[in-house]
Design a protein around this motif. Sequence first.
Motif, PDB file in Angstrom:
ATOM      1  N   MET A  60       0.845  -1.174   0.000  1.00  0.00           N
ATOM      2  CA  MET A  60       0.000   0.000   0.000  1.00  0.00           C
ATOM      3  C   MET A  60       0.890   1.236   0.000  1.00  0.00           C
ATOM      4  N   PRO A  61       0.811   2.077  -1.019  1.00  0.00           N
ATOM      5  CA  PRO A  61       1.595   3.310  -1.018  1.00  0.00           C
ATOM      6  C   PRO A  61       1.201   4.184   0.165  1.00  0.00           C
ATOM      7  N   ARG A  62       2.194   4.869   0.681  1.00  0.00           N
ATOM      8  CA  ARG A  62       1.956   5.676   1.871  1.00  0.00           C
ATOM      9  C   ARG A  62       2.666   7.012   1.713  1.00  0.00           C
ATOM     10  N   TYR A 106       3.207  12.306   6.023  1.00  0.00           N
ATOM     11  CA  TYR A 106       1.895  12.692   6.537  1.00  0.00           C
ATOM     12  C   TYR A 106       1.159  11.543   7.224  1.00  0.00           C
ATOM     13  N   GLY A 107       1.672  10.317   7.086  1.00  0.00           N
ATOM     14  CA  GLY A 107       1.047   9.183   7.750  1.00  0.00           C
ATOM     15  C   GLY A 107      -0.252   8.716   7.138  1.00  0.00           C
ATOM     16  N   HIS A 108      -0.489   9.030   5.876  1.00  0.00           N
ATOM     17  CA  HIS A 108      -1.724   8.618   5.219  1.00  0.00           C
ATOM     18  C   HIS A 108      -1.451   7.508   4.219  1.00  0.00           C
ATOM     19  N   GLU A 109      -2.263   6.441   4.297  1.00  0.00           N
ATOM     20  CA  GLU A 109      -2.167   5.364   3.330  1.00  0.00           C
ATOM     21  C   GLU A 109      -3.188   5.594   2.226  1.00  0.00           C
ATOM     22  N   GLN A 110      -2.869   5.077   1.051  1.00  0.00           N
ATOM     23  CA  GLN A 110      -3.771   5.206  -0.087  1.00  0.00           C
ATOM     24  C   GLN A 110      -5.073   4.461   0.212  1.00  0.00           C
ATOM     25  N   LEU A 118      -1.406  15.039  -1.068  1.00  0.00           N
ATOM     26  CA  LEU A 118      -0.245  14.837  -0.206  1.00  0.00           C
ATOM     27  C   LEU A 118       0.853  14.066  -0.930  1.00  0.00           C
ATOM     28  N   ALA A 119       0.469  13.092  -1.723  1.00  0.00           N
ATOM     29  CA  ALA A 119       1.464  12.308  -2.465  1.00  0.00           C
ATOM     30  C   ALA A 119       2.221  13.192  -3.461  1.00  0.00           C
ATOM     31  N   ARG A 120       1.525  14.114  -4.104  1.00  0.00           N
ATOM     32  CA  ARG A 120       2.184  15.037  -5.026  1.00  0.00           C
ATOM     33  C   ARG A 120       3.164  15.925  -4.270  1.00  0.00           C
ATOM     34  N   THR A 121       2.800  16.344  -3.068  1.00  0.00           N
ATOM     35  CA  THR A 121       3.660  17.196  -2.251  1.00  0.00           C
ATOM     36  C   THR A 121       4.933  16.444  -1.852  1.00  0.00           C
TER      37      THR A 121
END
Length: 90
Positions: free
Chosen positions: A1-3, A7-11, A84-87
Amino acid sequence: MPRAENYGHEQPTEQDAVKALADLVGPQMAEGLWSLSVQALGLRRPISTSADLRKVAEHVMEIGELSRVAGRSLKVRIITYEALARTVQA
């Protein structure tokens, strides 16, 4: 799972989506609504891309009041994760 590590957020996943829907309408109804939405969009399970997950979430939002809550929540999670992933990648 990409994370998005910083930020601690999973896809979000299809499993997350069906569970959230089940919390509102029950597990059998959630599976049925999700499967019908996937089928109506001409997709196949399991849904693995964010774009397809968002499409299904938007379709689920059109079904009824409770499903609208679950669909909107999923859509917000997807949009947040992608931003967030783009950041993190930048």
